[in-house]
Design an enzyme around this catalytic site. Structure first.
Site, short mmCIF file in Angstrom:
data_model
loop_
_atom_site.label_atom_id
_atom_site.label_comp_id
_atom_site.label_asym_id
_atom_site.label_seq_id
_atom_site.Cartn_x
_atom_site.Cartn_y
_atom_site.Cartn_z
N GLU A 1 52.85 22.51 5.75
CA GLU A 1 52.05 22.62 4.53
C GLU A 1 52.68 23.59 3.55
O GLU A 1 52.67 23.36 2.33
CB GLU A 1 50.63 23.09 4.88
N GLU A 2 53.24 24.67 4.09
CA GLU A 2 53.78 25.72 3.22
C GLU A 2 54.95 25.23 2.36
O GLU A 2 55.22 25.79 1.31
CB GLU A 2 54.22 26.92 4.06
N ASP B 1 41.94 26.20 5.12
CA ASP B 1 43.31 26.73 5.10
C ASP B 1 43.23 28.21 5.44
O ASP B 1 43.27 28.59 6.61
CB ASP B 1 43.92 26.48 3.72
N ASP C 1 46.59 32.98 6.65
CA ASP C 1 47.16 31.72 6.18
C ASP C 1 48.22 31.23 7.15
O ASP C 1 49.34 31.70 7.13
CB ASP C 1 47.76 31.93 4.79
N HIS D 1 51.30 35.72 2.37
CA HIS D 1 52.67 35.22 2.58
C HIS D 1 53.68 36.34 2.88
O HIS D 1 54.89 36.17 2.65
CB HIS D 1 53.15 34.42 1.37
N HIS E 1 46.23 23.39 8.40
CA HIS E 1 47.66 23.43 8.77
C HIS E 1 47.94 24.59 9.72
O HIS E 1 47.15 25.52 9.86
CB HIS E 1 48.55 23.45 7.54
#
Length: 534
Positions: A391-392, A420, A354, A504, A344
């Site tokens: 995706e998140e 990922d 990520d 994140h 993604h």
């Protein structure tokens, strides 16, 4: 070292792909040679992809999609955009206030991640979305705060055994152990009215004490906040089971709530510093030893109160266009059989780990395969490159694509290979369905360990494994989920490193990767080679 390390996600692709007049070994050797590319190209892809925050549904993410499309097209790979109109969630306003017993004054938290001295991304810091939980319930709640450790079912059982009543309290949970959406769901089931999830220094800050943090070390700064979705289902919440195309049928807001995958109480993510301030307002029984913090942390108590928090969150859910980028190299011998490589693109902030470490590896694979084609190589089966969006938010882009192509994937897909967070540090990790176990082991035996030139990735991997080397693809951790659980396609998910402290947060940027994740980009390149040989 560069050439030797230039060898892991690509070793796993070859067994599915090769068909050509020279022997496969000729193209294997050519693929891993520095004559096709070097570490600088994969580094450049990552730098460009992470120059700005690019949340799904934003202009920045559309520009990132255009970049991926342009790169694949420049490699003469037939490519297109597969768009879907899906329900996404964004913050409108949020506030958090802590009222403490006199004479302590109340605290109104600013809920901001701090720019560090010399931050090269300070010029775009205002593009970082305010910290929030995607699909969180809008509302205002107030009440005594109660510490619930990681917010697991067993943690609430422990509180019950301690005689602590959760009902009508706002719970404070720390990230880790379980998915944040389950933290919120468990709190609701226990009777809480709201949830605050913080990043404990014990888990993400180097253990506390005198530990340093980014940019001086890899650990999460005290102001760092882990954002993310609290939706517990896959795909667009308004179109469960069918693709979100244009004027398709959609569930109403009430039907979405009734489905049970969206949270029913408000929640907010906060930093370690804010979490510690709230913990300092909690009295009552002392928490168990395994609930306590790291070095030099104060004693954690469970409460409830006497500190009282007022949590307010307003979000908006809007139908937004997302863009999957799809590229195809047609197979020469079995063109109607597909090997699918996926990663993604969307990120909560800059997304260096990520997900764009995986995106950069995917583009590097495409470049090298295109150069092999110029030298006469042809894949045995059709290769499909998939760069997913949203995706998140809950594996949205990949789920919608699988729902739209369910029948053809069920009958023609040979395998789905997912990356990922491709690189977070040293050490190879893989999870797969059982059909691919031996292939992964064989692939990693052909690739040199980027951190130890005297042995293969397989050797290092086997030596460091305390249990089964290959995990299983359970739950919905990444975009393999729809392929495995909806269609039954054999799949694998691979990475270097396992977890990383700035996950994140706005500190997951190119500088963190260059300093701590993969300074020489050896692991990125080694990863893509294993991917290839599979």
């Amino acid at each position: 070292m560069l050439k030797a390390a230039t060898t892991t996600f690509i070793a796993i692709v070859t067994s599915f792909l090769f068909f050509s007049s020279p022997p496969k070994s000729f193209y294997h050797s050519l693929f891993i040679s520095d004559s096709l590319a070097d570490n600088a190209s994969i580094s450049q892809h990552l730098y460009i992809l992470t120059r700005r925050p690019h949340v799904a549904g934003t202009q920045a993410n559309a520009e990132a999609a255009a970049y991926v499309l342009s790169i694949l097209t420049s490699y003469n790979i037939g490519s297109h955009i597969a768009s879907y109109d899906v329900l996404l969630s964004y913050p409108v306003s949020r506030s958090l206030t802590l009222t403490r017993p006199p004479p302590n004054p109340p605290i109104t938290f600013d809920l901001r991640q701090e720019i560090y001295d010399g931050d090269p991304y300070a010029d775009v810091a205002d593009e970082v979305m305010p910290t929030f939980h995607a699909y969180a319930k809008s509302g205002t709640v107030s009440g005594p705060v109660l510490y619930v450790n990681y917010g697991r079912v067993e943690d609430y059982m422990t509180l019950k055994e301690m005689g602590v009543n959760v009902t009508n309290n706002v719970v404070l949970a720390r990230y880790g152990q379980i998915y944040r959406g389950d933290i919120v769901s468990n709190a609701y089931e226990a009777g809480a009215t709201g949830v605050i999830i913080y990043t404990d220094r014990k888990d993400y800050g180097g253990g506390g004490g005198d530990a340093k943090w980014f940019p001086d070390d890899k650990w999460m700064p005290p102001s760092g906040v882990q954002v993310g979705s609290v939706f517990t289902g896959p795909g667009d919440p308004t179109t469960p089971g069918w693709p979100s195309r244009g004027a398709c049928e959609r569930l109403s807001d009430k039907e979405v709530v009734k489905g049970g995958d969206v949270p029913l109480i408000p929640s907010l993510p906060v930093s370690a510093a804010d979490g510690e301030a709230i913990l300092g307002s909690i009295a009552g029984q002392i928490a168990n030893d395994d609930w306590q913090g790291g070095k030099d942390a104060p004693v954690y108590r469970v409460g409830p109160g006497p500190g009282i928090v007022n949590l307010s969150y307003t979000g908006k859910e809007v139908i937004s266009t997302i863009q999957n980028v799809i590229g195809v190299i047609e197979g020469a011998e079995e063109p109607d059989r597909f090997v699918i490589l996926g990663n993604h693109r969307d990120a909560w902030t800059f997304g260096a780990v990520d997900p764009n470490s995986g995106t950069a590896a995917l583009l590097e694979i495409a470049q090298r395969l295109q150069k092999l084609q110029k030298k006469g190589w042809k894949p045995r089966r059709t290769i499909v490159f998939c760069n997913w969006d949203a995706e998140e938010y809950g594996l949205v882009g990949s789920t919608e694509w699988v729902e739209e192509n369910r029948e053809i994937l069920a009958s023609r897909a040979v395998a789905y290979l997912n990356v990922d967070c491709a690189v977070t540090g040293a050490g190879f990790h893989a999870s797969a369905t059982p059909q691919l176990d031996e292939l992964i082991k064989q692939a990693t035996q052909q690739v040199q360990d980027p951190d130890n030139s005297s042995q293969t990735i397989f050797d290092s991997w086997a030596a460091s494994s305390n249990g089964p080397m290959i995990g299983r693809l359970g739950g919905g951790g990444s975009d393999y989920a729809s392929f495995v659980q909806h269609v039954g396609v054999p799949a694998a998910d691979m990475s270097f490193g396992k977890g990383y402290p700035v996950y994140h947060s706005m500190y997951d940027d190119f500088i963190w990767m260059k300093k701590f994740g993969d300074p020489m980009f050896h692991r990125h390149v080694a990863g893509l080679f294993s991917y290839y040989f599979i």
